[in-house]
Design a protein around this motif. Structure first.
Motif, PDB file in Angstrom:
ATOM      1  N   ASP A  34       0.830  -1.192   0.000  1.00  0.00           N
ATOM      2  CA  ASP A  34       0.000   0.000   0.000  1.00  0.00           C
ATOM      3  C   ASP A  34       0.863   1.239   0.000  1.00  0.00           C
ATOM      4  O   ASP A  34       2.081   1.176   0.028  1.00  0.00           O
ATOM      5  N   SER A  35       0.215   2.397  -0.031  1.00  0.00           N
ATOM      6  CA  SER A  35       0.949   3.655  -0.172  1.00  0.00           C
ATOM      7  C   SER A  35       1.782   3.982   1.048  1.00  0.00           C
ATOM      8  O   SER A  35       2.726   4.753   0.966  1.00  0.00           O
ATOM      9  N   THR A  36       1.443   3.429   2.191  1.00  0.00           N
ATOM     10  CA  THR A  36       2.255   3.638   3.398  1.00  0.00           C
ATOM     11  C   THR A  36       3.080   2.397   3.635  1.00  0.00           C
ATOM     12  O   THR A  36       2.930   1.720   4.645  1.00  0.00           O
ATOM     13  N   SER A  37       3.923   2.076   2.673  1.00  0.00           N
ATOM     14  CA  SER A  37       4.674   0.823   2.701  1.00  0.00           C
ATOM     15  C   SER A  37       5.603   0.763   3.896  1.00  0.00           C
ATOM     16  O   SER A  37       6.023   1.776   4.434  1.00  0.00           O
ATOM     17  N   TYR A  38       5.912  -0.483   4.240  1.00  0.00           N
ATOM     18  CA  TYR A  38       6.817  -0.719   5.374  1.00  0.00           C
ATOM     19  C   TYR A  38       8.172  -0.082   5.153  1.00  0.00           C
ATOM     20  O   TYR A  38       8.803   0.397   6.056  1.00  0.00           O
ATOM     21  N   TYR A  39       8.640  -0.066   3.892  1.00  0.00           N
ATOM     22  CA  TYR A  39       9.960   0.483   3.609  1.00  0.00           C
ATOM     23  C   TYR A  39      10.014   1.979   3.879  1.00  0.00           C
ATOM     24  O   TYR A  39      11.070   2.524   4.150  1.00  0.00           O
ATOM     25  N   GLY A  40       8.881   2.651   3.791  1.00  0.00           N
ATOM     26  CA  GLY A  40       8.882   4.082   4.034  1.00  0.00           C
ATOM     27  C   GLY A  40       8.403   4.454   5.415  1.00  0.00           C
ATOM     28  O   GLY A  40       8.280   5.617   5.733  1.00  0.00           O
ATOM     29  N   SER A  41       8.114   3.479   6.237  1.00  0.00           N
ATOM     30  CA  SER A  41       7.565   3.761   7.555  1.00  0.00           C
ATOM     31  C   SER A  41       8.650   4.161   8.537  1.00  0.00           C
ATOM     32  O   SER A  41       9.830   3.950   8.309  1.00  0.00           O
ATOM     33  N   SER A  42       8.197   4.711   9.681  1.00  0.00           N
ATOM     34  CA  SER A  42       9.156   5.123  10.691  1.00  0.00           C
ATOM     35  C   SER A  42       9.870   3.933  11.303  1.00  0.00           C
ATOM     36  O   SER A  42      10.984   4.049  11.789  1.00  0.00           O
ATOM     37  N   THR A  43       9.201   2.738  11.286  1.00  0.00           N
ATOM     38  CA  THR A  43       9.830   1.552  11.853  1.00  0.00           C
ATOM     39  C   THR A  43      11.100   1.200  11.091  1.00  0.00           C
ATOM     40  O   THR A  43      12.148   0.928  11.659  1.00  0.00           O
ATOM     41  N   MET A  44      10.974   1.203   9.734  1.00  0.00           N
ATOM     42  CA  MET A  44      12.137   0.851   8.930  1.00  0.00           C
ATOM     43  C   MET A  44      13.209   1.924   9.026  1.00  0.00           C
ATOM     44  O   MET A  44      14.367   1.662   8.819  1.00  0.00           O
ATOM     45  N   GLY A  45      12.806   3.145   9.350  1.00  0.00           N
ATOM     46  CA  GLY A  45      13.771   4.218   9.444  1.00  0.00           C
ATOM     47  C   GLY A  45      14.416   4.328  10.806  1.00  0.00           C
ATOM     48  O   GLY A  45      15.187   5.241  11.045  1.00  0.00           O
ATOM     49  N   SER A  46      14.070   3.443  11.732  1.00  0.00           N
ATOM     50  CA  SER A  46      14.650   3.502  13.062  1.00  0.00           C
ATOM     51  C   SER A  46      16.088   3.021  13.044  1.00  0.00           C
ATOM     52  O   SER A  46      16.577   2.519  12.045  1.00  0.00           O
ATOM     53  N   ASP A  47      16.737   3.166  14.208  1.00  0.00           N
ATOM     54  CA  ASP A  47      18.145   2.785  14.276  1.00  0.00           C
ATOM     55  C   ASP A  47      18.329   1.374  14.828  1.00  0.00           C
ATOM     56  O   ASP A  47      19.364   1.058  15.395  1.00  0.00           O
ATOM     57  N   SER A  48      17.317   0.502  14.660  1.00  0.00           N
ATOM     58  CA  SER A  48      17.426  -0.854  15.192  1.00  0.00           C
ATOM     59  C   SER A  48      17.093  -1.933  14.168  1.00  0.00           C
ATOM     60  O   SER A  48      16.847  -3.081  14.526  1.00  0.00           O
ATOM     61  N   THR A  49      17.077  -1.581  12.894  1.00  0.00           N
ATOM     62  CA  THR A  49      16.724  -2.538  11.850  1.00  0.00           C
ATOM     63  C   THR A  49      17.623  -3.756  11.873  1.00  0.00           C
ATOM     64  O   THR A  49      17.168  -4.893  11.723  1.00  0.00           O
ATOM     65  N   PHE A  50      18.926  -3.562  12.058  1.00  0.00           N
ATOM     66  CA  PHE A  50      19.887  -4.659  11.997  1.00  0.00           C
ATOM     67  C   PHE A  50      20.422  -5.062  13.377  1.00  0.00           C
ATOM     68  O   PHE A  50      21.437  -5.744  13.462  1.00  0.00           O
ATOM     69  N   GLU A  51      19.744  -4.625  14.440  1.00  0.00           N
ATOM     70  CA  GLU A  51      20.217  -4.936  15.781  1.00  0.00           C
ATOM     71  C   GLU A  51      19.614  -6.235  16.306  1.00  0.00           C
ATOM     72  O   GLU A  51      18.469  -6.570  16.015  1.00  0.00           O
ATOM     73  N   GLY A  52      20.407  -6.966  17.091  1.00  0.00           N
ATOM     74  CA  GLY A  52      19.915  -8.162  17.753  1.00  0.00           C
ATOM     75  C   GLY A  52      20.540  -9.443  17.230  1.00  0.00           C
ATOM     76  O   GLY A  52      21.467  -9.432  16.415  1.00  0.00           O
TER      77      GLY A  52
END
Length: 228
Positions: A34-52
């Motif tokens: 959809d137009s508010t795709s996950y790739y453009g969301s604030s979640t994907m833009g956070s600083d924890s995408t590759f953490e853990g």
């Protein structure tokens, strides 16, 4: 020699199928279509995408060149197995520790000792433990470099005077780099290159001949990663 490699291939394929199957089921949850795709969301833009913690299946190809005295042996083949580790992320910077264990089918042969003997060498398993340092050029695309230690188990055959068969192992250092792309919240794809400089090892055969082998390897791999 090939049994461990084929088991590793089976594991890699199974994890890859799981990743593919999860895309349609999760697409609506993550807003991929959809137009508010996950790739453009604030979640994907956070600083924890590759953490853990993360775990994945890896498969690729490798070439190994052995220096001997005198002579040389070249080999190539496939590798596949398990890769995993832990990463910390602060803004665009990612640092972590990773390791892998792989089955291998890397074989080759050649003449050594000025043609007096022929050697056939095969790596049947490999392991690495490395530090990883990376930088996210976009919120879901990580470029990284790695540096650490490596181990390989090998079968060595030598025909001709003083020859025979031995199992041996090599240790050394490894360096490389690659890219990882997060295509879902918990899943990513990774491509990387690894150069390994193994230390030389002297092998004494049943026939009495003692031969020194000094291998270097170049490996290219693709991996499917799941983050916990």
């Amino acid at each position: 020699m090939r049994t461990g490699f084929y088991r590793a291939i089976a594991f890699s394929a199974a994890l890859g199928i799981c990743a593919t199957a999860s895309v349609p089921a999760s697409a609506q949850d993550y807003g991929l279509y959809d137009s508010t795709s996950y790739y453009g969301s604030s979640t994907m833009g956070s600083d924890s995408t590759f953490e853990g913690w993360w775990l994945g299946a890896t498969i690729g190809g490798s070439t190994v060149s052995y220096s001997t005295s005198p002579g040389s042996v070249d080999s190539d083949g496939f590798i596949g197995g398990v890769i995993g580790g832990f990463s910390w992320q602060h803004g665009p910077f990612v640092i972590g520790l990773e390791g892998d264990y792989m089955g291998a089918d890397i074989e080759g042969g050649g003449s050594i000792n000025n043609g007096v003997n022929k050697a056939k060498i095969g790596f049947d398993n490999l392991a690495d433990l490395r530090m990883r340092l990376g930088y996210t050029i976009t919120p879901n695309l990580l470029l990284f470099g790695t540096l650490g230690g490596a181990w390989a188990g090998a079968d060595v055959y030598m025909s001709g005077p003083g020859g025979g068969f031995r199992e041996t192992s090599f240790t050394g250092w490894s360096a490389g780099g690659g890219a990882e792309y997060a295509f879902q919240k918990d899943w990513s794809l990774r491509l990387d290159y690894q150069f390994t400089d193994f230390g030389e090892e002297s092998v004494k055969f049943q026939g009495g001949n003692k031969q020194t082998f000094d291998p270097d390897s170049n490996s290219f791999r693709g991996s499917v990663i799941y983050r916990f």
